[in-house]
Design a protein around this motif. Structure first.
Motif, PDB file in Angstrom:
ATOM      1  N   PHE A 178       0.820  -1.211   0.000  1.00 39.38           N
ATOM      2  CA  PHE A 178       0.000   0.000   0.000  1.00 39.38           C
ATOM      3  C   PHE A 178       0.859   1.268   0.000  1.00 39.38           C
ATOM      4  O   PHE A 178       0.394   2.328  -0.410  1.00 39.38           O
TER       5      PHE A 178
ATOM      6  N   GLY B 189       0.241   4.234  -2.613  1.00 39.44           N
ATOM      7  CA  GLY B 189       0.168   5.642  -2.247  1.00 39.44           C
ATOM      8  C   GLY B 189       1.154   6.493  -3.020  1.00 39.44           C
ATOM      9  O   GLY B 189       0.827   7.610  -3.459  1.00 39.44           O
TER      10      GLY B 189
ATOM     11  N   VAL C   8      -0.136   7.040  -6.542  1.00 39.68           N
ATOM     12  CA  VAL C   8      -1.233   8.018  -6.565  1.00 39.68           C
ATOM     13  C   VAL C   8      -0.678   9.440  -6.483  1.00 39.68           C
ATOM     14  O   VAL C   8      -1.101  10.339  -7.225  1.00 39.68           O
ATOM     15  N   LEU C   9       0.288   9.650  -5.592  1.00 38.55           N
ATOM     16  CA  LEU C   9       0.883  10.981  -5.454  1.00 38.55           C
ATOM     17  C   LEU C   9       1.678  11.380  -6.697  1.00 38.55           C
ATOM     18  O   LEU C   9       1.725  12.550  -7.076  1.00 38.55           O
TER      19      LEU C   9
ATOM     20  N   TYR D 140      -7.202  11.421  -8.800  1.00 37.21           N
ATOM     21  CA  TYR D 140      -6.383  10.594  -7.910  1.00 37.21           C
ATOM     22  C   TYR D 140      -6.949   9.177  -7.805  1.00 37.21           C
ATOM     23  O   TYR D 140      -6.197   8.225  -7.567  1.00 37.21           O
TER      24      TYR D 140
ATOM     25  N   LEU E  48      -5.028   5.712  -8.836  1.00 43.48           N
ATOM     26  CA  LEU E  48      -5.018   4.465  -8.075  1.00 43.48           C
ATOM     27  C   LEU E  48      -5.114   3.263  -9.015  1.00 43.48           C
ATOM     28  O   LEU E  48      -4.624   2.176  -8.698  1.00 43.48           O
TER      29      LEU E  48
END
Length: 255
Positions: free
Chosen positions: A23, A27, A30-31, A49, A53
């Motif tokens: 995860f 993350g 996504v950023l 966003y 994902l």
């Protein structure tokens, strides 16, 4: 298997589990890609966003088919797979090795990259024929690119990457000694880690507006490569030293 791993089910009887550390990668993706998706599709707003994902999902799918290819080929060669685990930096497949040979080792190792490259090709064909547009086209393109990257990167000739088994098996076949092959492949992996850092430094100098997150991920990847390669080198050296010690004791006993 880590007790903290999350069970995802079984494929062809092989348990598949996901490490919670994955995860962190999700993350980071996504950023990294959320702002890019927002620039391409400004009408999405914050939903960009959520689309980003999907990149994490595409990477998970790429790694999963990669590891399942290892498992299925190993099973076909009489090496029963015991588990597939998806981790922070990809994944690994555990199986029981019986009657290892250089050829079998290469077949199991290269099944993963080959499957990713085939998946990238199939995705590109679908992209050309389906005429998708918008977010669907973007996500399919992500699947294509990520499979291509996973396949090519893992085919690089150095441990702990799959391509390292090519180096190991070549030396193994030439010398009849798997440990010497592992030692050579481990050193090749160390060289790859250094080359990755050199390439990163050149890219950073040439592209001032580079993503700091991408730089951090690349440095961490080089570190993981170095660690895995160094572990292979240490293990091979230890096994060679033990074997030489036993041979020396046997010679002394014969005298």
């Amino acid at each position: 298997m880590s007790p903290a791993a999350l069970p995802l089910g079984r494929v062809a009887g092989v348990p598949v589990r996901l490490r919670p550390s994955w995860f962190l990668v999700a993350g980071a993706l996504v950023l990294l890609f959320g702002p890019q998706v927002a620039r391409i599709f400004p009408e999405l707003g914050a939903l960009a966003y959520l689309v980003a994902l999907g990149y994490a999902g595409a990477l998970l799918l790429s790694v999963l088919i990669h590891e399942l290819a290892h498992a299925l080929v190993a099973a076909g060669l009489g090496w029963p797979p015991t588990a597939v685990e998806l981790t922070l930096w990809g994944g690994h497949t555990e199986f029981m090795v019986r009657g290892a040979t250089p050829g079998r080792s290469v077949a199991v190792a290269m099944a993963g990259p080959a499957t990713n490259l085939l998946a990238a090709g199939a995705g590109w064909l679908l992209f050309e024929l389906a005429g998708l547009t918008g977010v669907a086209a973007l996500l399919l393109w992500a699947v294509i690119v990520l499979n291509l990257l996973v396949g090519l990167f893992n085919a690089l000739p150095g441990l702990p990457l799959d391509g390292g088994r090519l180096v190991e098996s070549a030396v193994w076949a030439a010398t009849g000694d798997q440990d010497r092959g592992t030692l050579a492949a481990g050193w090749a992996g160390r060289i790859l880690a250094i080359l990755l850092l050199v390439a990163l430094a050149i890219w950073s100098a040439a592209v001032p507006e580079r993503s700091l997150l991408l730089v951090v991920l690349a440095v961490m990847m080089a570190f993981v490569l170095w660690q895995g390669a160094s572990a292979a080198v240490r293990g091979a050296r230890l096994r060679l030293a033990r074997r030489e010690h036993r041979e020396s004791e046997d010679q002394d006993g014969q005298r």
